[in-house]
Write an enzyme that holds these catalytic residues in place. Structure first.
Site, PDB file in Angstrom:
ATOM      1  CB  CYS A 336      47.718  37.745  35.314  1.00 48.92           C
ATOM      2  SG  CYS A 336      47.796  39.211  34.307  1.00 48.92           S
ATOM      3  NE  ARG A 365      48.081  48.613  36.371  1.00 49.24           N
ATOM      4  CZ  ARG A 365      46.870  48.136  36.623  1.00 49.24           C
ATOM      5  NH1 ARG A 365      45.821  48.947  36.546  1.00 49.24           N
ATOM      6  NH2 ARG A 365      46.679  46.868  36.938  1.00 49.24           N
ATOM      7  CD  GLN A 383      46.594  45.255  40.786  1.00 46.20           C
ATOM      8  OE1 GLN A 383      47.375  44.457  40.288  1.00 46.20           O
ATOM      9  NE2 GLN A 383      45.516  45.691  40.148  1.00 46.20           N
ATOM     10  CG  ASP A 385      46.148  40.669  41.252  1.00 48.06           C
ATOM     11  OD1 ASP A 385      44.946  40.372  41.075  1.00 48.06           O
ATOM     12  OD2 ASP A 385      46.930  40.917  40.332  1.00 48.06           O
ATOM     13  CG  HIS A 387      45.586  35.922  38.643  1.00 50.87           C
ATOM     14  ND1 HIS A 387      46.564  36.667  39.253  1.00 50.87           N
ATOM     15  CD2 HIS A 387      45.037  36.715  37.692  1.00 50.87           C
ATOM     16  CE1 HIS A 387      46.613  37.857  38.675  1.00 50.87           C
ATOM     17  NE2 HIS A 387      45.704  37.915  37.729  1.00 50.87           N
ATOM     18  CE  LYS A 466      36.956  46.945  34.238  1.00 50.90           C
ATOM     19  NZ  LYS A 466      37.962  47.844  34.739  1.00 50.90           N
ATOM     20  CG  HIS A 512      42.525  38.495  35.811  1.00 48.68           C
ATOM     21  ND1 HIS A 512      43.824  38.748  35.447  1.00 48.68           N
ATOM     22  CD2 HIS A 512      41.994  37.796  34.778  1.00 48.68           C
ATOM     23  CE1 HIS A 512      44.060  38.242  34.255  1.00 48.68           C
ATOM     24  NE2 HIS A 512      42.975  37.647  33.820  1.00 48.68           N
TER      25      HIS A 512
END
Length: 637
Positions: A336, A365, A383, A385, A387, A466, A512
């Site tokens: 992000c 991670r 990911q 991903d 935003h 979420k 997200h």
RNA sequence: GCCGAUGUAGCUCAGCCGGCAGAGCAACUGAUUCGUAAUCAGUAGGUCGCCAGUUCGAUUCUGGCCAUCGGCUCCA
């Protein structure tokens, strides 16, 4: 005195007050008792031995129903605890519930149990079953129960009673033979009802699921109404093992995890990477169709930025850091930050919104060693991903569009999923008011889209609530893949703004979201879902050319060139081996089409496809086969 | 991170009570040229996860570490 008992067929039977539920059932329908393990009495599930004192509505709980199996397995767990205490003197019991597909019981004992002990325990269990001890329920005063379990040195049971709410004065205990357990029940009438069970594994488990507590020893087992069902279940477990993505990953040469390279780090081999490439390529196109823009941020960002976002404070333990030129950088665990910097790179108008930034973003991670698991739990992953920065008014439409996207994507791969709404956790940033707004936005969008969901209290991310989409793998385990997170906090922390129609500055909201989640995890679930037999559009190798003899090689080579030129993923198997051998090898590699090439095919400018399922398509012109594969790819088959 | 188990050839796995390490498949070589799930013969292949210790001698016993597996806790 007579009382009236109503049964599911609306039939009313009059019996003497003080008769048991079992007796009432017998006077209604003797056969109904054969498979009965308990009874639903005015909506509450109780023992068959329960005494009836007034009019009642009764339903029989059959051993083969979900509730029946639950009771059976719970009773088997008691029998197991009973046996363990006979075999291992001094073992203390704690809790032993039934679970999906089985049961467990947690013990404290000085010496570790091993699977070698199972035979002894199972033998003792069979003795207890043969003795056919009735399960006797007794209700005793709380203090008497404390005294009873203290005398029996059952510390965990004493703790359980002491932790009951103060207004509870009576507790129930169950006895079978000389074994006594604190238990709410209900139970099967007697140990002899048990026909089929098996102990499966041992594992450590924290007392009350808290890692600060002592670790107990858990024995898992399962039980069924009959031997056949048990055998079927054990066969199913064997089948599930065969589609384990770690096993298939090796057999199909998709990826490796290498001890020298590091735990939880995936090395993709050519075929695994091809599969990944196909998925990613499909995803990029799907995102572009939906108004997303592709972006890309760096792997490492200065630690101060992670402090600003709150990650340093709330997520540090999961992050890797690196020192460069006396500067500390955080290796990104999420994507992000860069996306916010892109937003901030110029003044934004309400006319620009929503902005949808998409990145196949690789993150690191630091996961605890014990949780690593093939592709499903790793330390570096990518990911899909994005935003989305939008006005509060656009939130609903955006969330709903994402939910539709998820649904579309899951449909493509044939996955079923469940939806959860995760709310504010213990450690969080932002105001309660914003959390409420964010949670409502997610909830409303789900309801507007008529999506069923359950609330998962306290399981949100530290920056926002979420929606989690959990899809089921071959072993019925649920994996979180897609997620939508609503965030008012990071735009605040980064002071994001846009100029509204009123000429004033306003704060955008950030969503997200991921669709497949982590590509690695998704691939793991996908491999198990298809048992390695990927549909044509996903298969790393779509077809393999098998020559009958060496003299067919020149023609086969020309076919190979044609197919490759047409964009079909093709392999050659021209070695001097018998056709049966080549077919067997291709079959084990789960390649969708084997193209046999012999005299007939050479003279007819054809191939003879044999499908993975064994179907022989006969001689087919090369061009026709190309069209067939292309069509399957277009239809995602 | 915690509990338990496991780690032997590229893969799957044998290897007793401490005495020079074994099979099948795969690989390589040769023969065979074959039509829908394994052709035959031969050859090569091992720091017995890593590091210490005990011992005349350790794949085997002990300890530490690493990794994997089954769980727990945590999570995409």
């Amino acid at each position: 005195m007579k009382i009236k008992v109503t049964f599911p067929d609306k039939k009313i039977v009059e019996i003497n007050s003080g008769a048991s539920a079992a007796e009432a059932i017998a006077s209604w329908n003797k056969d109904a008792l054969t498979n009965a393990v308990a009874v639903k009495l005015n909506g509450e599930i109780v023992d068959l031995s329960r005494v009836l004192k007034k009019d009642a509505v009764i339903d029989v709980i059959d051993v083969n129903s979900d509730a029946g199996l639950d009771i059976l397995r719970h009773s088997i767990s008691h029998v197991m605890a009973h046996a363990v205490q006979e075999v291992f003197k001094g073992a203390k019991v704690s809790i032993g519930p039934s679970i999906q597909d089985g049961f467990y019981y947690d013990f404290e004992y000085e010496k570790p149990f091993t699977t070698d002990d199972f035979e002894k325990i199972e033998t003792k269990m069979r003795e207890i079953i043969k003795a056919d001890y009735p399960f006797v329920r007794e209700e005793i005063e709380r203090q008497k129960a404390v005294k009873l379990f203290t005398e029996r040195k059952e510390d965990y049971k004493v703790e359980l009673i002491n932790d009951l709410p103060p207004d509870i004065e009576i507790v129930s205990i169950y006895k079978d033979g000389n074994y006594i357990d604190l238990c709410r029940g209900p139970h099967i009438p007697s140990t002899g009802v048990i026909k089929a069970f098996k102990l499966l594994s041992v594992a450590g488990a924290y007392w009350r699921g808290d890692e600060k507590n002592k670790m107990l020893q858990r024995i898992y087992g399962t039980g069924f109404a009959d031997e056949e069902s048990l055998t079927n279940y054990l066969t199913l477990l064997e089948e599930a093992k065969k589609r384990d993505h770690r096993k298939l990953g090796k057999e199909l040469d998709l990826f490796q995890v290498n001890e020298e390279a590091g735990a939880g780090l995936i090395i993709f081999h050519p075929k695994g990477m091809m599969l990944r490439y196909i998925i990613e390529d499909w995803e990029r196109k799907e995102h572009l169709k939906r108004g997303y823009e592709m972006v890309m941020g760096p792997q490492i960002l200065k630690v101060d930025l992670w402090k600003k976002s709150g990650h340093f404070e709330h997520y540090r333990d999961n992050m890797y850091f690196t020192e460069v030129d006396e500067q500390t950088y955080g290796i990104k665990p999420m994507n992000c930050l860069s996306h916010m910097l892109i937003y901030k790179s110029k003044i934004r108008s309400y006319r620009d919104l929503p902005l949808r930034y998409f990145e196949l973003g690789t993150v690191h991670r630091h996961e605890k060693t014990g949780v690593l698991h093939g592709l499903l739990r790793v330390r570096q992953f990518t990911q899909d991903d994005a935003h989305i920065l939008c006005t509060p008014e656009q939130l609903n439409t955006e969330i709903r569009a994402i939910a539709d996207f998820v649904n579309y994507a899951m449909g493509i791969f044939g996955f079923e999923y469940e939806v959860e709404l995760s709310t504010k956790p213990d450690h969080y940033i932002g105001t309660d008011q914003d959390w409420q707004l964010a949670t409502d936005a997610l909830k409303n969008a789900l309801e507007d889209n008529k999506i069923n969901y359950v609330i998962n209290e306290g399981d949100g991310a530290f920056y926002g609530p979420k929606i989690d989409f959990k899809l089921k793998d071959a072993l019925k385990r649920k994996w979180q893949c897609a997620t939508i997170q609503c965030d008012f906090t990071l735009p605040e922390r980064f002071d994001l703004s846009y100029i509204g129609a009123d000429g004033e500055k306003h704060r955008p909201v950030m969503l997200h979201r991921v669709i497949l989640g982590a590509i690695e995890r998704f691939m793991g679930v996908l491999i198990e879902h298809y048992a390695g037999a990927f549909p044509v559009w996903l298969a790393p190798t779509q077809c393999i050319l098998l020559t009958v003899t060496d003299k067919h090689i020149p023609y086969a080579q020309s076919v190979y060139e044609k197919l490759t030129e047409a964009g079909i993923r093709c392999e050659k198997f021209f070695e001097n081996e018998k056709l049966g051998y080549k077919i067997r090898q291709a079959q084990m590699q789960k390649i969708p089409y084997m193209l046999v090439i012999g005299d007939k095919e050479v003279s007819a400018a054809a191939v003879a496809p044999r499908a993975r399922d064994g179907a022989n398509l006969g001689s087919v012109p090369v061009q026709e086969f190309i069209e067939l594969v292309k069509e399957m790819c277009e239809k995602r088959k």
